[in-house]
Design a protein around this motif. Structure first.
Motif, PDB file in Angstrom:
ATOM      1  N   LYS A 137       0.843  -1.197   0.000  1.00 49.79           N
ATOM      2  CA  LYS A 137       0.000   0.000   0.000  1.00 49.79           C
ATOM      3  C   LYS A 137       0.876   1.244   0.000  1.00 49.79           C
ATOM      4  CE  LYS A 137      -3.616   0.393   2.828  1.00 49.79           C
ATOM      5  NZ  LYS A 137      -4.392   0.667   4.056  1.00 49.79           N
ATOM      6  N   GLN A 138       0.603   2.152  -0.929  1.00 47.19           N
ATOM      7  CA  GLN A 138       1.320   3.428  -1.015  1.00 47.19           C
ATOM      8  C   GLN A 138       0.312   4.554  -0.817  1.00 47.19           C
ATOM      9  OE1 GLN A 138       2.770   2.714  -4.986  1.00 47.19           O
ATOM     10  NE2 GLN A 138       4.712   1.903  -4.252  1.00 47.19           N
ATOM     11  N   VAL A 139       0.368   5.203   0.336  1.00 49.41           N
ATOM     12  CA  VAL A 139      -0.576   6.280   0.642  1.00 49.41           C
ATOM     13  C   VAL A 139      -0.117   7.556  -0.055  1.00 49.41           C
ATOM     14  CG1 VAL A 139      -1.613   7.689   2.461  1.00 49.41           C
ATOM     15  CG2 VAL A 139      -1.238   5.240   2.840  1.00 49.41           C
ATOM     16  N   LEU A 140      -0.992   8.095  -0.897  1.00 48.52           N
ATOM     17  CA  LEU A 140      -0.675   9.336  -1.614  1.00 48.52           C
ATOM     18  C   LEU A 140      -0.930  10.547  -0.742  1.00 48.52           C
ATOM     19  CD1 LEU A 140      -2.210   8.466  -5.088  1.00 48.52           C
ATOM     20  CD2 LEU A 140       0.092   8.028  -4.246  1.00 48.52           C
ATOM     21  N   TYR A 158       1.682  18.783   9.874  1.00 53.38           N
ATOM     22  CA  TYR A 158       0.324  18.274  10.113  1.00 53.38           C
ATOM     23  C   TYR A 158       0.193  17.675  11.511  1.00 53.38           C
ATOM     24  CZ  TYR A 158       0.467  18.389   4.976  1.00 53.38           C
ATOM     25  OH  TYR A 158       0.634  18.757   3.669  1.00 53.38           O
ATOM     26  N   PRO A 159       0.367  18.479  12.565  1.00 45.58           N
ATOM     27  CA  PRO A 159       0.329  17.912  13.925  1.00 45.58           C
ATOM     28  C   PRO A 159      -1.005  17.258  14.275  1.00 45.58           C
ATOM     29  CG  PRO A 159       0.332  20.321  13.988  1.00 45.58           C
ATOM     30  CD  PRO A 159       0.610  19.929  12.581  1.00 45.58           C
ATOM     31  N   GLU A 160      -2.116  17.869  13.878  1.00 47.92           N
ATOM     32  CA  GLU A 160      -3.430  17.293  14.204  1.00 47.92           C
ATOM     33  C   GLU A 160      -3.640  15.984  13.455  1.00 47.92           C
ATOM     34  OE1 GLU A 160      -8.186  17.861  13.624  1.00 47.92           O
ATOM     35  OE2 GLU A 160      -6.918  19.555  13.092  1.00 47.92           O
ATOM     36  N   LEU A 161      -3.290  15.977  12.184  1.00 47.00           N
ATOM     37  CA  LEU A 161      -3.417  14.769  11.369  1.00 47.00           C
ATOM     38  C   LEU A 161      -2.546  13.655  11.938  1.00 47.00           C
ATOM     39  CD1 LEU A 161      -4.315  13.225   8.842  1.00 47.00           C
ATOM     40  CD2 LEU A 161      -2.534  14.415   7.560  1.00 47.00           C
ATOM     41  N   HIS A 162      -1.324  13.981  12.304  1.00 51.06           N
ATOM     42  CA  HIS A 162      -0.386  12.989  12.840  1.00 51.06           C
ATOM     43  C   HIS A 162      -0.951  12.292  14.072  1.00 51.06           C
ATOM     44  CE1 HIS A 162       3.133  11.863  15.410  1.00 51.06           C
ATOM     45  NE2 HIS A 162       3.418  11.220  14.306  1.00 51.06           N
ATOM     46  N   ARG A 163      -1.617  13.056  14.930  1.00 45.70           N
ATOM     47  CA  ARG A 163      -2.183  12.490  16.163  1.00 45.70           C
ATOM     48  C   ARG A 163      -3.310  11.493  15.881  1.00 45.70           C
ATOM     49  NH1 ARG A 163      -1.114  17.745  18.065  1.00 45.70           N
ATOM     50  NH2 ARG A 163      -3.158  18.510  17.463  1.00 45.70           N
ATOM     51  N   ARG A 164      -3.938  11.605  14.712  1.00 47.69           N
ATOM     52  CA  ARG A 164      -5.094  10.769  14.382  1.00 47.69           C
ATOM     53  C   ARG A 164      -4.720   9.529  13.556  1.00 47.69           C
ATOM     54  NH1 ARG A 164      -9.213  15.485  12.481  1.00 47.69           N
ATOM     55  NH2 ARG A 164     -10.575  13.752  11.893  1.00 47.69           N
ATOM     56  N   LEU A 165      -3.448   9.391  13.238  1.00 45.58           N
ATOM     57  CA  LEU A 165      -2.997   8.283  12.399  1.00 45.58           C
ATOM     58  C   LEU A 165      -2.202   7.261  13.200  1.00 45.58           C
ATOM     59  CD1 LEU A 165      -1.735  10.345   9.332  1.00 45.58           C
ATOM     60  CD2 LEU A 165      -3.839   9.000   9.444  1.00 45.58           C
ATOM     61  N   THR A 166      -2.226   6.028  12.736  1.00 48.17           N
ATOM     62  CA  THR A 166      -1.381   5.002  13.338  1.00 48.17           C
ATOM     63  C   THR A 166       0.018   5.097  12.713  1.00 48.17           C
ATOM     64  OG1 THR A 166      -1.851   3.331  11.639  1.00 48.17           O
ATOM     65  CG2 THR A 166      -3.379   3.451  13.526  1.00 48.17           C
ATOM     66  N   ASN A 167       0.987   4.462  13.358  1.00 50.47           N
ATOM     67  CA  ASN A 167       2.349   4.432  12.802  1.00 50.47           C
ATOM     68  C   ASN A 167       2.378   3.737  11.438  1.00 50.47           C
ATOM     69  OD1 ASN A 167       3.381   5.749  14.993  1.00 50.47           O
ATOM     70  ND2 ASN A 167       4.210   3.929  15.984  1.00 50.47           N
ATOM     71  N   VAL A 168       1.547   2.707  11.279  1.00 52.05           N
ATOM     72  CA  VAL A 168       1.480   1.984  10.006  1.00 52.05           C
ATOM     73  C   VAL A 168       1.016   2.922   8.893  1.00 52.05           C
ATOM     74  CG1 VAL A 168       0.309   0.113   8.767  1.00 52.05           C
ATOM     75  CG2 VAL A 168       1.116  -0.260  11.098  1.00 52.05           C
ATOM     76  N   GLN A 169       0.016   3.746   9.174  1.00 52.65           N
ATOM     77  CA  GLN A 169      -0.514   4.680   8.180  1.00 52.65           C
ATOM     78  C   GLN A 169       0.515   5.753   7.820  1.00 52.65           C
ATOM     79  OE1 GLN A 169      -3.947   5.696  10.482  1.00 52.65           O
ATOM     80  NE2 GLN A 169      -5.206   4.054   9.611  1.00 52.65           N
ATOM     81  N   VAL A 170       1.201   6.272   8.816  1.00 51.30           N
ATOM     82  CA  VAL A 170       2.234   7.288   8.558  1.00 51.30           C
ATOM     83  C   VAL A 170       3.376   6.672   7.745  1.00 51.30           C
ATOM     84  CG1 VAL A 170       3.942   8.821   9.616  1.00 51.30           C
ATOM     85  CG2 VAL A 170       1.664   8.640  10.614  1.00 51.30           C
ATOM     86  N   ALA A 171       3.775   5.450   8.090  1.00 54.30           N
ATOM     87  CA  ALA A 171       4.852   4.776   7.361  1.00 54.30           C
ATOM     88  C   ALA A 171       4.475   4.578   5.893  1.00 54.30           C
ATOM     89  CB  ALA A 171       5.165   3.431   8.013  1.00 54.30           C
ATOM     90  N   ALA A 172       3.215   4.197   5.627  1.00 54.45           N
ATOM     91  CA  ALA A 172       2.753   3.997   4.246  1.00 54.45           C
ATOM     92  C   ALA A 172       2.783   5.308   3.466  1.00 54.45           C
ATOM     93  CB  ALA A 172       1.356   3.395   4.240  1.00 54.45           C
ATOM     94  N   TYR A 173       2.520   6.409   4.153  1.00 55.37           N
ATOM     95  CA  TYR A 173       2.588   7.728   3.510  1.00 55.37           C
ATOM     96  C   TYR A 173       4.037   8.111   3.191  1.00 55.37           C
ATOM     97  CZ  TYR A 173       2.318  12.801   2.943  1.00 55.37           C
ATOM     98  OH  TYR A 173       2.450  14.087   2.463  1.00 55.37           O
ATOM     99  N   LEU A 174       4.929   7.802   4.121  1.00 59.51           N
ATOM    100  CA  LEU A 174       6.341   8.166   3.941  1.00 59.51           C
ATOM    101  C   LEU A 174       7.080   7.198   3.013  1.00 59.51           C
ATOM    102  CD1 LEU A 174       7.242   9.117   7.630  1.00 59.51           C
ATOM    103  CD2 LEU A 174       6.824  10.688   5.728  1.00 59.51           C
ATOM    104  N   GLY A 175       6.450   6.074   2.706  1.00 56.76           N
ATOM    105  CA  GLY A 175       7.084   5.102   1.809  1.00 56.76           C
ATOM    106  C   GLY A 175       8.157   4.279   2.488  1.00 56.76           C
ATOM    107  N   ILE A 176       7.974   4.046   3.793  1.00 58.70           N
ATOM    108  CA  ILE A 176       8.937   3.241   4.555  1.00 58.70           C
ATOM    109  C   ILE A 176       8.179   2.159   5.321  1.00 58.70           C
ATOM    110  CG2 ILE A 176      10.623   5.109   4.769  1.00 58.70           C
ATOM    111  CD1 ILE A 176       9.560   5.661   7.569  1.00 58.70           C
ATOM    112  N   SER A 177       8.914   1.210   5.865  1.00 61.34           N
ATOM    113  CA  SER A 177       8.264   0.157   6.643  1.00 61.34           C
ATOM    114  C   SER A 177       7.909   0.682   8.037  1.00 61.34           C
ATOM    115  CB  SER A 177       9.188  -1.059   6.784  1.00 61.34           C
ATOM    116  OG  SER A 177      10.275  -0.752   7.635  1.00 61.34           O
TER     117      SER A 177
END
Length: 197
Positions: free
Chosen positions: A67-70, A159-178
């Motif tokens: 999964k690659q989050v755009l 995106y501090p508010e967005l970051h607080r609402r996301l899991t580490n898995v979701q952030v990693a998929a956005y950044l393109g890392i494991s």
């Protein structure tokens, strides 16, 4: 229901009260439960949406099944698959609700009606398209020129508010890392912060 939409529009263009009501009345409200899809790969995107409440992720799944989050979209952000919506061709993307969400959507036909009858609306979508294009270019440049650590720090600062609402898995998929690599980055940042104290 459209107060937030009206405030967003007013940041970009000036419409009379009558024009604003005429434009906002073209939007339909849609409620999406968490983990449900607003759009799936293969469907034609028939909407451009304004997030009234909630959180969405837009992603692609590559040939390896990764999964690659755009991008994400929270309250006061717009969301669509612009390629599928504009060209009326099957989408290669998924748009999924990460929280119970509420979105105001406008169809292609209603958007064209607005262009013809409310000339300022074309300016609104031009401005939004330009801003999206700039954000995409900046992200591409960051991906090419910054380390994963730098990209993560930039993300949580921007995106501090967005970051607080996301899991580490979701952030990693956005950044393109494991997820594991993101955990290492977070530990390194925490260690550096402790050493500064």
């Amino acid at each position: 229901m459209t107060n937030q939409l009206k405030q967003n529009i007013q940041k970009h263009i000036n419409l009379s009260d009558t024009e604003m009501d005429q434009f906002c009345n073209l939007f339909k409200i849609k409620k999406i439960k968490k983990k449900k899809f607003l759009l799936q790969k293969g469907e034609i995107c028939k909407f451009e949406g304004f997030v009234n409440k909630g959180l969405f992720q837009v992603y692609h799944i590559d040939k390896k099944g990764v999964k690659q989050v755009l991008h994400f979209a929270i309250e006061d952000w717009w969301i669509t698959d612009i390629d599928s919506f504009t060209n009326q061709k099957p989408s290669g993307l998924f748009i999924e609700a990460l929280e119970d969400s509420e979105i105001l959507i406008i169809s292609n036909a209603d958007k064209e009606f607005a262009y013809e009858n409310l000339p300022q609306v074309e300016k609104l979508f031009r401005i939004m398209t330009q801003k999206s294009h700039v954000a995409l270019l900046r992200r591409m440049i960051d991906n090419l020129s910054k380390t994963a650590d730098q990209r993560y720090i930039d993300f949580i600062e921007k995106y501090p508010e967005l970051h607080r609402r996301l899991t580490n898995v979701q952030v990693a998929a956005y950044l393109g890392i494991s997820h594991e690599f993101l955990s290492k980055i977070r530990r390194k940042i925490t260690k550096c912060q402790k050493n500064k104290l």
